[in-house]
Scaffold this motif. Structure first.
Motif, PDB file in Angstrom:
ATOM      1  N   MET A   1       8.954  36.821 -46.417  1.00  0.00           N
ATOM      2  CA  MET A   1       9.137  35.522 -47.033  1.00  0.00           C
ATOM      3  C   MET A   1       9.141  35.700 -48.545  1.00  0.00           C
ATOM      4  N   SER A   2      10.037  34.982 -49.195  1.00  0.00           N
ATOM      5  CA  SER A   2      10.162  35.022 -50.644  1.00  0.00           C
ATOM      6  C   SER A   2       9.897  33.648 -51.222  1.00  0.00           C
ATOM      7  N   GLY A   3       9.479  33.649 -52.478  1.00  0.00           N
ATOM      8  CA  GLY A   3       9.375  32.400 -53.217  1.00  0.00           C
ATOM      9  C   GLY A   3      10.645  32.204 -54.018  1.00  0.00           C
ATOM     10  N   ILE A   4      11.331  31.121 -53.786  1.00  0.00           N
ATOM     11  CA  ILE A   4      12.602  30.861 -54.457  1.00  0.00           C
ATOM     12  C   ILE A   4      12.472  29.578 -55.264  1.00  0.00           C
ATOM     13  N   GLY A   5      12.790  29.669 -56.539  1.00  0.00           N
ATOM     14  CA  GLY A   5      12.813  28.498 -57.401  1.00  0.00           C
ATOM     15  C   GLY A   5      14.241  28.029 -57.580  1.00  0.00           C
ATOM     16  N   ILE A   6      14.444  26.748 -57.504  1.00  0.00           N
ATOM     17  CA  ILE A   6      15.762  26.171 -57.769  1.00  0.00           C
ATOM     18  C   ILE A   6      15.610  25.260 -58.979  1.00  0.00           C
ATOM     19  N   LEU A   7      16.328  25.580 -60.030  1.00  0.00           N
ATOM     20  CA  LEU A   7      16.240  24.821 -61.274  1.00  0.00           C
ATOM     21  C   LEU A   7      17.373  23.811 -61.306  1.00  0.00           C
ATOM     22  N   ALA A   8      17.035  22.554 -61.060  1.00  0.00           N
ATOM     23  CA  ALA A   8      18.046  21.508 -60.951  1.00  0.00           C
ATOM     24  C   ALA A   8      18.543  21.005 -62.301  1.00  0.00           C
ATOM     25  N   GLY A   9      17.881  21.410 -63.382  1.00  0.00           N
ATOM     26  CA  GLY A   9      18.307  20.932 -64.698  1.00  0.00           C
ATOM     27  C   GLY A   9      18.257  19.416 -64.746  1.00  0.00           C
ATOM     28  N   PRO A  10      19.327  18.773 -65.183  1.00  0.00           N
ATOM     29  CA  PRO A  10      19.326  17.316 -65.301  1.00  0.00           C
ATOM     30  C   PRO A  10      19.672  16.583 -64.005  1.00  0.00           C
ATOM     31  N   TYR A  11      19.934  17.328 -62.928  1.00  0.00           N
ATOM     32  CA  TYR A  11      20.401  16.715 -61.689  1.00  0.00           C
ATOM     33  C   TYR A  11      19.220  16.276 -60.824  1.00  0.00           C
ATOM     34  N   PRO A  12      19.102  14.982 -60.499  1.00  0.00           N
ATOM     35  CA  PRO A  12      17.980  14.506 -59.695  1.00  0.00           C
ATOM     36  C   PRO A  12      18.068  14.938 -58.235  1.00  0.00           C
ATOM     37  N   ALA A  34      15.021  29.394 -43.205  1.00  0.00           N
ATOM     38  CA  ALA A  34      15.115  30.843 -43.003  1.00  0.00           C
ATOM     39  C   ALA A  34      13.788  31.537 -43.318  1.00  0.00           C
ATOM     40  N   GLY A  35      12.760  30.762 -43.695  1.00  0.00           N
ATOM     41  CA  GLY A  35      11.438  31.328 -43.893  1.00  0.00           C
ATOM     42  C   GLY A  35      10.990  31.491 -45.333  1.00  0.00           C
ATOM     43  N   HIS A  36      11.767  31.022 -46.278  1.00  0.00           N
ATOM     44  CA  HIS A  36      11.398  31.135 -47.689  1.00  0.00           C
ATOM     45  C   HIS A  36      10.635  29.895 -48.148  1.00  0.00           C
ATOM     46  N   GLN A  37       9.767  30.077 -49.132  1.00  0.00           N
ATOM     47  CA  GLN A  37       9.104  28.951 -49.786  1.00  0.00           C
ATOM     48  C   GLN A  37       9.958  28.571 -50.989  1.00  0.00           C
ATOM     49  N   VAL A  38      10.404  27.332 -51.051  1.00  0.00           N
ATOM     50  CA  VAL A  38      11.341  26.893 -52.087  1.00  0.00           C
ATOM     51  C   VAL A  38      10.698  25.804 -52.940  1.00  0.00           C
ATOM     52  N   THR A  39      10.814  25.982 -54.249  1.00  0.00           N
ATOM     53  CA  THR A  39      10.378  24.952 -55.188  1.00  0.00           C
ATOM     54  C   THR A  39      11.579  24.527 -56.008  1.00  0.00           C
ATOM     55  N   ILE A  40      11.911  23.246 -55.942  1.00  0.00           N
ATOM     56  CA  ILE A  40      12.990  22.696 -56.759  1.00  0.00           C
ATOM     57  C   ILE A  40      12.351  22.041 -57.976  1.00  0.00           C
ATOM     58  N   VAL A  41      12.785  22.432 -59.165  1.00  0.00           N
ATOM     59  CA  VAL A  41      12.331  21.778 -60.383  1.00  0.00           C
ATOM     60  C   VAL A  41      13.411  20.779 -60.776  1.00  0.00           C
ATOM     61  N   ALA A  42      13.084  19.504 -60.650  1.00  0.00           N
ATOM     62  CA  ALA A  42      14.027  18.414 -60.913  1.00  0.00           C
ATOM     63  C   ALA A  42      13.525  17.599 -62.110  1.00  0.00           C
ATOM     64  N   PRO A  43      14.378  16.745 -62.667  1.00  0.00           N
ATOM     65  CA  PRO A  43      13.978  15.999 -63.861  1.00  0.00           C
ATOM     66  C   PRO A  43      12.902  14.937 -63.636  1.00  0.00           C
TER      67      PRO A  43
END
Length: 115
Positions: A1-12, A34-43
């Motif tokens: 398992m991986s930690g995946i960050g998603i940087l949404a920038g200005p997109y809500p 698929a088993g990853h821990q995902v963090t979305i950084v949103a505005p």
């Protein structure tokens, strides 16, 4: 398992999502399934939930430093990219036109199938 960050920038990624925000939400769900821990950084904060996905309005630099990989869009913050680089985080730019846009001649052109 991986930690995946998603940087949404200005997109809500909330009840007003659309376009790129929707794509990021869908990508996050598939990665989490698929088993990853995902963090979305949103505005801004979001009430959206999915197992393995967290939507945060926190500092993208912290997510970039703590993740194994970071996905950005067409508007990445250079400072965050440098933070990811300094921490050895894999950088992924998700910046292709969505499939639903391929019917527009300006995207498709004569080589639509190649695109």
């Amino acid at each position: 398992m991986s930690g995946i960050g998603i940087l949404a920038g200005p997109y809500p990624v909330d009840d007003q999502l659309g376009g790129i925000g929707l794509r990021l939400w869908e990508i996050a769900q598939v990665l989490a399934d698929a088993g990853h821990q995902v963090t979305i950084v949103a505005p801004r904060p979001s009430d959206f939930t999915h197992p393995g996905v967290t939507v945060s309005s926190g500092r993208p630099e912290e997510v970039a430093a703590a993740s194994d990989a970071v996905i950005t869009t067409d508007l990445p913050d250079t400072r965050v990219l440098l933070t990811a680089y300094e921490h050895g985080t894999i950088l992924v730019a998700e910046n292709a036109p969505p499939i639903e846009h391929l019917h527009f001649g300006s995207f498709a052109g004569p080589n639509a199938e190649d695109l």
